[in-house]
Design an enzyme around this catalytic site. Structure first.
Site, PDB file in Angstrom:
ATOM      1  N   HIS A   1       0.851  -1.192   0.000  1.00 19.79           N
ATOM      2  CA  HIS A   1       0.000   0.000   0.000  1.00 19.79           C
ATOM      3  C   HIS A   1       0.886   1.241   0.000  1.00 19.79           C
ATOM      4  CE1 HIS A   1      -3.618   2.361   1.894  1.00 19.79           C
ATOM      5  NE2 HIS A   1      -3.032   3.019   0.911  1.00 19.79           N
TER       6      HIS A   1
ATOM      7  N   GLU B   1       0.969   8.213  -3.697  1.00 22.04           N
ATOM      8  CA  GLU B   1       1.819   7.748  -2.593  1.00 22.04           C
ATOM      9  C   GLU B   1       3.100   8.575  -2.506  1.00 22.04           C
ATOM     10  OE1 GLU B   1       1.185   5.383  -0.136  1.00 22.04           O
ATOM     11  OE2 GLU B   1      -0.826   5.647  -0.963  1.00 22.04           O
TER      12      GLU B   1
ATOM     13  N   HIS C   1       3.311  10.898   0.750  1.00 24.77           N
ATOM     14  CA  HIS C   1       4.204  10.289   1.735  1.00 24.77           C
ATOM     15  C   HIS C   1       5.681  10.363   1.357  1.00 24.77           C
ATOM     16  CE1 HIS C   1       0.655   8.754   3.758  1.00 24.77           C
ATOM     17  NE2 HIS C   1       0.245   8.191   2.631  1.00 24.77           N
TER      18      HIS C   1
END
Length: 214
Positions: A51, A101, A105
């Site tokens: 993920h 992502e 992040h």
């Protein structure tokens, strides 16, 4: 991102991380659970996928959308074949998922993970190293829609594979069944070594966990 604590993210707009991260979370998901609770655009593979790789603070908050270059798919061309298999989007195009992502992040992972290629390469390497799918099989834990596994046994098996205790995350299925959704591993940012998670990172599953059949 769904977080077990009520702490809000520290940054909603692009900018530098308020402070360097305390830990880095490797979040691996069991795709069949995601597809049991969400409409998927592709069949769920019969193995764990990535993920994300998420910077985190030990107080349960985290930085997000930090200053950094936008996602550039050309920078991960050499990784793309593996990313298509191991870091796939179950809802849409992979490139959009990777961009999300990285932007949310990955931009907050410096200086320990300095750039886009290093970010995705680290996630793939750590995913392969933990080997959760093989560890379950070797322990005789098979996916089943009818027979649960003790959460304590699953955590023991996956923690041994990771090299440190892990946090199991579940979603509620039909009849309230607890289905394994994700496995969270904590890493020291400097060197990306697996370590025990702080108290802010907790298992959310009950005593019995179902691992849905893909």
């Amino acid at each position: 991102r769904h977080h077990p604590s009520a702490a809000a993210a520290l940054a909603d707009l692009p900018g530098p991380a308020p402070r360097p991260m305390d830990i880095l979370l490797l979040v691996q998901q069991w795709p069949a659970t995601f597809c049991a609770t969400t409409t998927c655009a592709r069949p769920a593979p019969a193995h764990f996928t990535i993920h994300g790789l998420w910077p985190e603070y030990t107080d349960g908050s985290w930085p997000q959308f930090c200053t950094g270059p936008s996602f550039d798919e050309s920078k991960v061309k050499d990784l793309e074949g593996e990313m298509d298999e191991e870091w796939m989007s179950l809802k849409g195009g992979n490139d959009g998922f990777w961009s999300h992502e990285w932007s949310k992040h990955g931009t907050c992972a410096s200086p320990y993970v300095p750039d886009e290629h290093a970010y995705f390469s680290a996630g793939l390497s750590l995913h392969v190293k933990t080997g959760f799918t093989a560890a379950m099989s070797e322990a005789g834990i098979a996916p089943s829609d009818d027979t649960p596994v003790a959460a304590s046994k699953l955590a023991e098996v996956l923690g041994a594979a990771a090299g440190a205790p892990v946090a199991l995350h579940c979603k509620a299925g039909d009849g309230g069944k607890q289905m394994l959704s994700e496995v969270w591993s904590c890493l020291k940012p400097d060197g990306l070594k697996v370590e025990a998670c702080p108290s802010s990172i907790e298992t959310t599953c009950g005593d019995d966990v179902y691992i849905p059949v893909p």
